[in-house]
Design a protein around this motif. Structure first.
Motif, mmCIF file in Angstrom:
data_model
loop_
_atom_site.group_PDB
_atom_site.id
_atom_site.type_symbol
_atom_site.label_atom_id
_atom_site.label_comp_id
_atom_site.label_asym_id
_atom_site.label_seq_id
_atom_site.Cartn_x
_atom_site.Cartn_y
_atom_site.Cartn_z
ATOM 1 N N ASP A 114 0.812 -1.222 0.000
ATOM 2 C CA ASP A 114 0.000 0.000 0.000
ATOM 3 C C ASP A 114 0.845 1.272 0.000
ATOM 4 O O ASP A 114 0.513 2.237 0.675
ATOM 5 C CB ASP A 114 -0.942 -0.016 1.220
ATOM 6 C CG ASP A 114 -2.093 0.978 1.078
ATOM 7 O OD1 ASP A 114 -2.651 1.074 -0.028
ATOM 8 O OD2 ASP A 114 -2.416 1.654 2.069
ATOM 9 N N HIS B 50 -1.953 -0.557 -4.878
ATOM 10 C CA HIS B 50 -3.082 -0.240 -5.769
ATOM 11 C C HIS B 50 -3.152 1.250 -6.098
ATOM 12 O O HIS B 50 -4.177 1.707 -6.603
ATOM 13 C CB HIS B 50 -4.397 -0.719 -5.131
ATOM 14 C CG HIS B 50 -4.817 0.089 -3.923
ATOM 15 N ND1 HIS B 50 -6.119 0.501 -3.730
ATOM 16 C CD2 HIS B 50 -4.113 0.564 -2.880
ATOM 17 C CE1 HIS B 50 -6.195 1.181 -2.595
ATOM 18 N NE2 HIS B 50 -4.994 1.224 -2.052
ATOM 19 N N HIS B 51 -2.103 2.030 -5.785
ATOM 20 C CA HIS B 51 -2.146 3.471 -6.074
ATOM 21 C C HIS B 51 -1.964 3.753 -7.564
ATOM 22 O O HIS B 51 -1.249 3.038 -8.256
ATOM 23 C CB HIS B 51 -1.073 4.208 -5.265
ATOM 24 C CG HIS B 51 -1.387 4.254 -3.805
ATOM 25 N ND1 HIS B 51 -0.958 3.298 -2.932
ATOM 26 C CD2 HIS B 51 -2.121 5.122 -3.089
ATOM 27 C CE1 HIS B 51 -1.407 3.577 -1.717
ATOM 28 N NE2 HIS B 51 -2.119 4.692 -1.778
ATOM 29 N N THR C 192 -5.518 -2.388 -0.986
ATOM 30 C CA THR C 192 -4.418 -3.363 -1.054
ATOM 31 C C THR C 192 -4.806 -4.642 -0.314
ATOM 32 O O THR C 192 -4.392 -5.737 -0.683
ATOM 33 C CB THR C 192 -3.132 -2.748 -0.465
ATOM 34 O OG1 THR C 192 -2.802 -1.581 -1.232
ATOM 35 C CG2 THR C 192 -1.971 -3.715 -0.515
ATOM 36 N N ASP D 148 -10.579 1.909 3.269
ATOM 37 C CA ASP D 148 -10.198 2.543 1.999
ATOM 38 C C ASP D 148 -11.401 2.847 1.106
ATOM 39 O O ASP D 148 -11.280 3.613 0.159
ATOM 40 C CB ASP D 148 -9.196 1.661 1.230
ATOM 41 C CG ASP D 148 -7.796 2.262 1.263
ATOM 42 O OD1 ASP D 148 -7.511 3.013 2.212
ATOM 43 O OD2 ASP D 148 -6.992 1.990 0.345
HETATM 44 MN MN LIG Z 1 -4.810 1.769 0.234
#
Ligand SMILES: [Mn+2]
Length: 322
Positions: free
Chosen positions: A85, A109-110, A129, A159
């Motif tokens: 993350d 996952h950014h 993530t 999130d």
């Molecule tokens: Mn995240």
């Protein structure tokens, strides 16, 4: 969520080593902490030893009880590390300079970031993530234990604003979450864990921020410039930024919400959220930060008024182009 296959090298890497350091970003949130703990618990079941590393600060009330599980720094680390993350090396904070001798795998996952680490598995369409950790566990032929399922659910729920940020492309995510509930997770209990524990002071501070809202571009941009004095009035731990964003996002015309906060060292931390079309991840990147299309952040040196002017220029320009 689109499928981005797990690199076979990642699975081989997880099988090959006996000890792992697990890293995540500074100012940790529920996703990076939940992802770390779920992955660590799973790898321990596989006979590995784990050291969790995060320099903090663990200010958010939902994660502060977990702080004792994490080392704030490591020295002379050798072997294998996993970064979860976290999209840039410098987001590891003071730990970033301590990982150069490690073989690093990155699970993230950014939407914006840099190409660091030896093995990378990035899926920008994954809402958390945590779900990617669940997929790793399942790809290695196992099912999350209740403890791991709770960590993953916690990551996913924090999130996604408890599912509010998900749209009609989320059926695969919900099928993963369904497996977590099968493992014994109670969504109701998790809601209380994520949202309980608020304080009187935090609500007063929220009122202070809402009172300081400024609007631009016909209320499509909402901005708050929080001075150090405002933060200190009720203490740094008594802030509920997520609730602030939620409240602002319900304003009829709004597309983007920006919260600028002046820190003790004079630097400015910026948070950006957008409702439906503005890519705040690339806007944050222009300010030296990064993040997702709908949620992003950055940190720059002050003064506050100048950062506000610069950001406002970018936001107004972006709104004009759309
Ligand atoms: Mn995240």
């Amino acid at each position: 969520m689109n499928t981005v296959p797990i690199p076979s090298r990642l699975i081989e890497f997880l099988e090959a080593h006996d000890h792992f350091y697990i890293f995540s970003h500074v100012e940790p949130d529920g996703d990076c902490i939940g992802s770390s703990l779920a992955l660590g618990s799973f790898l321990r079941r596989k006979g590995k030893s784990i050291t969790y590393v995060n320099p903090g600060p663990f200010d958010r009330p939902e994660i502060s009880p977990l702080a004792p599980l994490f080392e704030s720094s490591i020295s002379a680390a050798q072997g294998a590390g996993i970064v979860v993350d976290c999209s840039t090396l410098d987001r590891l904070g003071s730990v970033a300079s301590q990982v150069s001798h490690l073989e690093l795998a990155v699970i993230d996952h950014h939407s914006s970031g840099e190409d660091f680490g030896h093995i990378r598995w990035i899926n920008t369409s994954s809402p958390a993530t945590g779900l990617m950790i669940q997929m790793v566990i399942m790809a290695m032929g196992e099912f999350p234990t209740l403890e791991e399922a709770e960590h993953i659910f916690f990551a996913f729920a924090t999130d996604t604003g408890f599912f509010r940020h998900l749209n009609d492309t989320s059926s695969f995510s919900f099928s993963l979450v369904s497996d977590l509930v099968k493992a014994g997770v109670s969504p109701k209990e998790m809601f209380h864990r994520v949202n309980g524990g608020s304080s009187f002071e935090a609500k007063k501070h929220l009122g202070l921020l809402l009172g300081a809202m400024e609007e631009y571009s016909n209320k499509r941009i909402i901005l708050v410039a929080e001075t150090l004095q405002m933060t200190q009035k009720f203490g740094r731990k008594n802030r509920e930024s997520d609730t602030f964003y939620q409240q602002c996002m319900t304003i009829g015309e709004v597309e983007v919400v920006a919260l600028l906060r002046e820190d003790e060292d004079g630097s400015i931390t910026g948070g950006l959220r957008s409702r439906s079309f503005l890519d705040v991840g690339s806007l944050a990147a222009e300010m030296g930060g990064g993040g997702h299309q709908r949620a992003a952040g950055f940190r720059v040196s002050g003064p506050l008024e100048e950062v506000k002017k610069r950001l406002l220029g970018l936001l107004q320009e972006a709104m004009r182009l759309i």
